[in-house]
Scaffold this active site. Structure first.
Site, PDB file in Angstrom:
ATOM      1  N   ASN A 109      60.287  25.142  55.531  1.00 27.49           N
ATOM      2  CA  ASN A 109      60.000  24.443  54.278  1.00 27.49           C
ATOM      3  C   ASN A 109      60.153  25.366  53.086  1.00 27.49           C
ATOM      4  O   ASN A 109      59.922  26.563  53.168  1.00 27.49           O
ATOM      5  CB  ASN A 109      58.592  23.819  54.318  1.00 27.49           C
ATOM      6  CG  ASN A 109      57.536  24.731  53.736  1.00 27.49           C
ATOM      7  OD1 ASN A 109      57.334  24.769  52.518  1.00 27.49           O
ATOM      8  ND2 ASN A 109      56.890  25.510  54.595  1.00 27.49           N
ATOM      9  N   PHE A 113      54.772  24.822  46.266  1.00 31.40           N
ATOM     10  CA  PHE A 113      53.484  24.393  45.677  1.00 31.40           C
ATOM     11  C   PHE A 113      53.595  23.111  44.847  1.00 31.40           C
ATOM     12  O   PHE A 113      53.073  23.023  43.728  1.00 31.40           O
ATOM     13  CB  PHE A 113      52.876  25.498  44.793  1.00 31.40           C
ATOM     14  CG  PHE A 113      52.423  26.743  45.523  1.00 31.40           C
ATOM     15  CD1 PHE A 113      52.285  26.756  46.903  1.00 31.40           C
ATOM     16  CD2 PHE A 113      52.117  27.906  44.820  1.00 31.40           C
ATOM     17  CE1 PHE A 113      51.853  27.908  47.566  1.00 31.40           C
ATOM     18  CE2 PHE A 113      51.684  29.062  45.469  1.00 31.40           C
ATOM     19  CZ  PHE A 113      51.567  29.052  46.842  1.00 31.40           C
ATOM     20  N   SER A 175      52.976  32.751  50.178  1.00 28.42           N
ATOM     21  CA  SER A 175      54.016  31.728  50.310  1.00 28.42           C
ATOM     22  C   SER A 175      55.356  32.325  49.899  1.00 28.42           C
ATOM     23  O   SER A 175      55.446  33.016  48.880  1.00 28.42           O
ATOM     24  CB  SER A 175      53.698  30.530  49.415  1.00 28.42           C
ATOM     25  OG  SER A 175      54.860  29.737  49.293  1.00 28.42           O
ATOM     26  N   ASN A 177      57.771  30.600  48.799  1.00 24.28           N
ATOM     27  CA  ASN A 177      58.491  29.598  48.017  1.00 24.28           C
ATOM     28  C   ASN A 177      58.200  29.602  46.516  1.00 24.28           C
ATOM     29  O   ASN A 177      58.668  28.731  45.797  1.00 24.28           O
ATOM     30  CB  ASN A 177      58.227  28.212  48.596  1.00 24.28           C
ATOM     31  CG  ASN A 177      58.693  28.150  50.040  1.00 24.28           C
ATOM     32  OD1 ASN A 177      59.755  28.672  50.355  1.00 24.28           O
ATOM     33  ND2 ASN A 177      57.890  27.548  50.908  1.00 24.28           N
ATOM     34  N   THR A 178      57.394  30.554  46.053  1.00 23.63           N
ATOM     35  CA  THR A 178      57.187  30.752  44.615  1.00 23.63           C
ATOM     36  C   THR A 178      57.737  32.134  44.295  1.00 23.63           C
ATOM     37  O   THR A 178      57.325  33.115  44.926  1.00 23.63           O
ATOM     38  CB  THR A 178      55.676  30.670  44.269  1.00 23.63           C
ATOM     39  OG1 THR A 178      55.234  29.336  44.521  1.00 23.63           O
ATOM     40  CG2 THR A 178      55.399  31.040  42.823  1.00 23.63           C
ATOM     41  N   LYS A 208      45.150  34.969  52.792  1.00 22.73           N
ATOM     42  CA  LYS A 208      46.177  34.558  53.772  1.00 22.73           C
ATOM     43  C   LYS A 208      47.397  35.460  53.620  1.00 22.73           C
ATOM     44  O   LYS A 208      47.928  35.605  52.518  1.00 22.73           O
ATOM     45  CB  LYS A 208      46.553  33.100  53.536  1.00 22.73           C
ATOM     46  CG  LYS A 208      47.542  32.543  54.564  1.00 22.73           C
ATOM     47  CD  LYS A 208      47.606  31.036  54.484  1.00 22.73           C
ATOM     48  CE  LYS A 208      48.565  30.454  55.487  1.00 22.73           C
ATOM     49  NZ  LYS A 208      48.585  28.977  55.447  1.00 22.73           N
ATOM     50  N   ASN A 237      50.956  33.078  57.231  1.00 25.89           N
ATOM     51  CA  ASN A 237      51.762  32.070  56.559  1.00 25.89           C
ATOM     52  C   ASN A 237      53.133  31.990  57.261  1.00 25.89           C
ATOM     53  O   ASN A 237      53.325  32.587  58.319  1.00 25.89           O
ATOM     54  CB  ASN A 237      51.922  32.455  55.075  1.00 25.89           C
ATOM     55  CG  ASN A 237      52.017  31.228  54.186  1.00 25.89           C
ATOM     56  OD1 ASN A 237      52.715  30.267  54.527  1.00 25.89           O
ATOM     57  ND2 ASN A 237      51.337  31.245  53.060  1.00 25.89           N
TER      58      ASN A 237
HETATM   59  C1  LIG Z   1      55.647  21.826  55.214  1.00 21.69           C
HETATM   60  C2  LIG Z   1      54.701  22.977  55.141  1.00 21.69           C
HETATM   61  C3  LIG Z   1      53.991  23.217  53.960  1.00 21.69           C
HETATM   62  C4  LIG Z   1      53.101  24.294  53.889  1.00 21.69           C
HETATM   63  N1  LIG Z   1      52.408  24.510  52.727  1.00 21.69           N
HETATM   64  C5  LIG Z   1      51.519  25.544  52.670  1.00 21.69           C
HETATM   65  C6  LIG Z   1      50.744  25.760  51.506  1.00 21.69           C
HETATM   66  O1  LIG Z   1      50.802  25.010  50.535  1.00 21.69           O
HETATM   67  N2  LIG Z   1      49.887  26.835  51.493  1.00 21.69           N
HETATM   68  C7  LIG Z   1      49.788  27.687  52.569  1.00 21.69           C
HETATM   69  O2  LIG Z   1      49.012  28.647  52.527  1.00 21.69           O
HETATM   70  N3  LIG Z   1      50.491  27.478  53.696  1.00 21.69           N
HETATM   71  C8  LIG Z   1      51.355  26.440  53.771  1.00 21.69           C
HETATM   72  N4  LIG Z   1      52.053  26.227  54.916  1.00 21.69           N
HETATM   73  C9  LIG Z   1      51.861  27.159  56.063  1.00 21.69           C
HETATM   74  C10 LIG Z   1      50.853  26.596  57.065  1.00 21.69           C
HETATM   75  O3  LIG Z   1      49.595  26.443  56.462  1.00 21.69           O
HETATM   76  C11 LIG Z   1      50.722  27.493  58.309  1.00 21.69           C
HETATM   77  O4  LIG Z   1      50.103  28.704  57.926  1.00 21.69           O
HETATM   78  C12 LIG Z   1      52.059  27.800  58.955  1.00 21.69           C
HETATM   79  O5  LIG Z   1      52.862  26.639  58.981  1.00 21.69           O
HETATM   80  C13 LIG Z   1      51.908  28.342  60.380  1.00 21.69           C
HETATM   81  O6  LIG Z   1      51.280  27.402  61.232  1.00 21.69           O
HETATM   82  P1  LIG Z   1      52.122  26.442  62.245  1.00 21.69           P
HETATM   83  O7  LIG Z   1      53.082  27.326  62.980  1.00 21.69           O
HETATM   84  O8  LIG Z   1      51.083  25.799  63.101  1.00 21.69           O
HETATM   85  O9  LIG Z   1      52.838  25.468  61.387  1.00 21.69           O
HETATM   86  C14 LIG Z   1      52.938  25.144  55.017  1.00 21.69           C
HETATM   87  C15 LIG Z   1      53.638  24.888  56.198  1.00 21.69           C
HETATM   88  C16 LIG Z   1      54.500  23.821  56.276  1.00 21.69           C
HETATM   89  C17 LIG Z   1      55.244  23.575  57.564  1.00 21.69           C
END
Ligand SMILES: Cc1cc2nc3c(=O)[nH]c(=O)nc-3n(C[C@H](O)[C@H](O)[C@H](O)COP(=O)(O)O)c2cc1C
Length: 326
Positions: A109, A113, A175, A177-178, A208, A237
């Site tokens: 992704n 934000f 993140s 993405n910023t 995090k 993350n």
């Molecule tokens: C579509 C998407 C959006 C996410 N948005 C955020 C976010 O806004 N803030 C954040 O700290 N992590 C974000 N994450 C990361 C998740 O919180 C998580 O830490 C990461 O996906 C690893 O866990 P997983 O392997 O179970 O997905 C996002 C992940 C995905 C897939």
């Protein structure tokens, strides 16, 4: 049943499928027909001075704007992290910005934000009955156009506004993405940030981290965060290591099964401290995965990607199987 729904959802563009899922889950009335909570005293966890009915949380990014907390409570999560929330609403990066790496049970992704902003989310939170919800964590970000030198003000203002609704806050400087956000993962910034934030909120504040840093660097940041008042960590993350998959795009962050090894390696190797809560996230999909993370020192875990692949009953199933192991 989810297998049928998934066939439809997975035919849609991933972000449209996500939006449709949120819309369906908003009308949570039909969910009351199902009991997706698995309760057993063995699953209870006490951490951060909070009682959790089980150790499995929903990771940030799924319900960014706190639209479906009642439905998520029915799905049996031990805690729910909303956000990332920034002071001002923002639309995020251009679409498409979410991709499935289906064979690899992973996602990629580049949202950036996108969220309704702190005022709207605060108003939405004010309408919930918190007695019916598990603990709520709030993931805090900075607006894209806030300069890094002024970033602390963004974190402060979100925390001030939402203090009475959060059981805990999570500082997101990891993140991908910023632009330049991850450069805030440095000792001086973390020291000043947590010193200031712990003066304005008595709620636990966690950091995090990204999975794409070496252990020495991570350990330095962790000890700085701890000394400056952080109460714990979320590891990790998403990753920008696009060599994880031949199918990866050159943008955004990878989550799910492809992230598992990196997240595990970090958990194994970081310095652990008493009274410093570690929440493991990244590629967790089974009770074995959860058990392994708990054995390695995590108090809690979080799930996002495997919830998309395995559906609404997955938290029930993991908790049930976890009970046999602990
Ligand atoms: C579509 C998407 C959006 C996410 N948005 C955020 C976010 O806004 N803030 C954040 O700290 N992590 C974000 N994450 C990361 C998740 O919180 C998580 O830490 C990461 O996906 C690893 O866990 P997983 O392997 O179970 O997905 C996002 C992940 C995905 C897939």
């Amino acid at each position: 049943m989810y297998e049928y729904l998934k066939k439809i959802l997975f035919k849609l563009d991933p972000e449209n499928a996500h939006d449709l899922a949120i819309t369906l889950l908003k009308s949570q009335n039909y969910l009351k027909c199902f009991d997706f909570s698995y309760n057993n005293d063995k699953l209870k966890v006490s951490a951060l001075d909070i009682d959790f009915k089980n150790p499995i949380g929903l990771a940030a990014g799924f319900d960014k704007n706190a639209n479906i907390l009642n439905a998520l409570a029915y799905l049996g999560f031990g805690f729910i992290e909303i956000g990332a929330i920034t002071p001002l609403a923002q639309s995020g990066n251009p679409k498409p910005r979410l991709w499935r790496l289906k064979e690899e049970q992973s996602l990629q992704n580049a949202f950036g934000f996108n969220n309704d902003g702190v005022k709207v989310v605060k108003n939405r939170l004010s309408k919930y009955n918190f007695n019916k919800l598990p603990p709520i964590f709030i993931n805090v970000g900075k607006n894209k156009f806030t300069k890094n030198e002024e970033a602390i003000n963004d974190y402060e203002s979100v925390i001030k506004e939402l203090d009475c609704y959060a059981d805990a806050f999570v500082i997101n400087i990891s993140s991908p993405n910023t632009p330049n956000l991850r450069s805030l993962q440095n000792k001086d910034f973390i020291n000043e940030l947590f010193t200031r934030l712990t003066n304005i909120s008595k709620k636990p504040i966690l950091l995090k981290l990204s999975p794409d840093m070496n252990i020495d660097e991570a350990n330095l940041l962790i000890s700085t965060a701890k000394q400056s008042g952080a109460k714990g960590l979320i590891l990790t993350n998403t990753s920008t290591d696009y060599s994880l998959s031949a199918n990866a795009k050159n943008i955004g962050g990878i989550s799910g099964a492809l992230l598992k090894e990196k997240s595990l390696t970090m958990l194994k190797n970081i310095q652990k401290y008493d009274d410093f809560c570690i929440i493991s996230s990244g590629g967790i999909s089974t009770a074995d995965d959860v058990y392994e993370r708990l054995e390695l020192g995590a108090k809690l875990v979080q799930i996002y990607t495997s919830f998309i692949y395995n559906g609404p009953k997955s938290i029930y199933n993991i908790n049930k199987n976890l009970c046999q192991k602990i």
